[in-house]
Scaffold this motif. Structure first.
Motif, mmCIF file in Angstrom:
data_model
loop_
_atom_site.group_PDB
_atom_site.id
_atom_site.type_symbol
_atom_site.label_atom_id
_atom_site.label_comp_id
_atom_site.label_asym_id
_atom_site.label_seq_id
_atom_site.Cartn_x
_atom_site.Cartn_y
_atom_site.Cartn_z
ATOM 1 N N THR A 52 21.421 -55.275 16.318
ATOM 2 C CA THR A 52 21.916 -55.165 14.955
ATOM 3 C C THR A 52 22.922 -54.028 14.939
ATOM 4 O OG1 THR A 52 19.805 -55.901 14.055
ATOM 5 C CG2 THR A 52 21.280 -54.746 12.544
ATOM 6 N N THR A 53 24.086 -54.252 14.348
ATOM 7 C CA THR A 53 25.115 -53.226 14.246
ATOM 8 C C THR A 53 25.177 -52.720 12.813
ATOM 9 O OG1 THR A 53 26.388 -54.224 16.037
ATOM 10 C CG2 THR A 53 27.581 -52.744 14.550
ATOM 11 N N VAL A 54 25.179 -51.403 12.658
ATOM 12 C CA VAL A 54 25.216 -50.768 11.345
ATOM 13 C C VAL A 54 26.507 -49.973 11.223
ATOM 14 C CG1 VAL A 54 24.049 -49.110 9.834
ATOM 15 C CG2 VAL A 54 22.692 -50.611 11.323
ATOM 16 N N ARG A 55 27.214 -50.162 10.119
ATOM 17 C CA ARG A 55 28.437 -49.406 9.824
ATOM 18 C C ARG A 55 28.341 -48.875 8.403
ATOM 19 N NH1 ARG A 55 30.318 -53.979 12.624
ATOM 20 N NH2 ARG A 55 31.558 -53.487 14.461
ATOM 21 N N ILE A 63 25.581 -54.373 7.630
ATOM 22 C CA ILE A 63 24.668 -54.697 8.719
ATOM 23 C C ILE A 63 25.076 -56.050 9.278
ATOM 24 C CG2 ILE A 63 22.272 -55.120 9.362
ATOM 25 C CD1 ILE A 63 21.518 -53.381 6.914
ATOM 26 N N THR A 64 25.284 -56.107 10.606
ATOM 27 C CA THR A 64 25.711 -57.328 11.270
ATOM 28 C C THR A 64 24.751 -57.629 12.419
ATOM 29 O OG1 THR A 64 28.004 -56.714 10.810
ATOM 30 C CG2 THR A 64 27.658 -58.458 12.424
#
Length: 117
Positions: A52-55, A63-64
């Protein structure tokens, strides 16, 4: 000095190539580093489908599912080592078994001066 050795590999190649290391080989290498006093920490990562990628942009959390970028190789794990200098860190990284099917990025750790609680 501490160095982070980031293990990158195509996930499929890491587990299915004839040159792929087996877990036992990786464990043995980690144990030999630990015995030499050079291993600080190390772990393999779960498959990229679990990432999970958090920006945070403009105060909005995004959240991606998946890794942070579309790449041919993915981060598969890491070794945090203690080495005299970059040359020794490179020698250690060159023996990390997944280097045969991927790459190892060696980066010095920048120590943070964080007060303890």
């Amino acid at each position: 000095m501490k160095y982070l050795c980031l293990v990158y590999s195509d996930e499929h190649a890491l587990h299915h190539s004839p040159d792929s290391p087996r877990d036992e080989e990786c464990h043995a290498y980690a144990a030999s580093l630990a015995a030499s006093g050079r291993m600080v920490a190390g772990e393999a990562l779960q498959p990229i489908r679990t990432a999970t990628t958090v920006r945070l942009r403009g105060g909005q959390l995004s959240i991606t599912d998946g890794p942070f970028a579309e790449t041919k190789e993915q981060l598969a794990g890491f070794y945090l080592i203690d080495a005299r200098d970059l040359n020794e860190a490179i020698q250690i990284a060159g023996k990390i078994p997944p280097a045969r099917v991927g790459s190892i990025e060696v980066r010095p750790v920048r120590e943070l001066d964080v007060p303890s609680a």
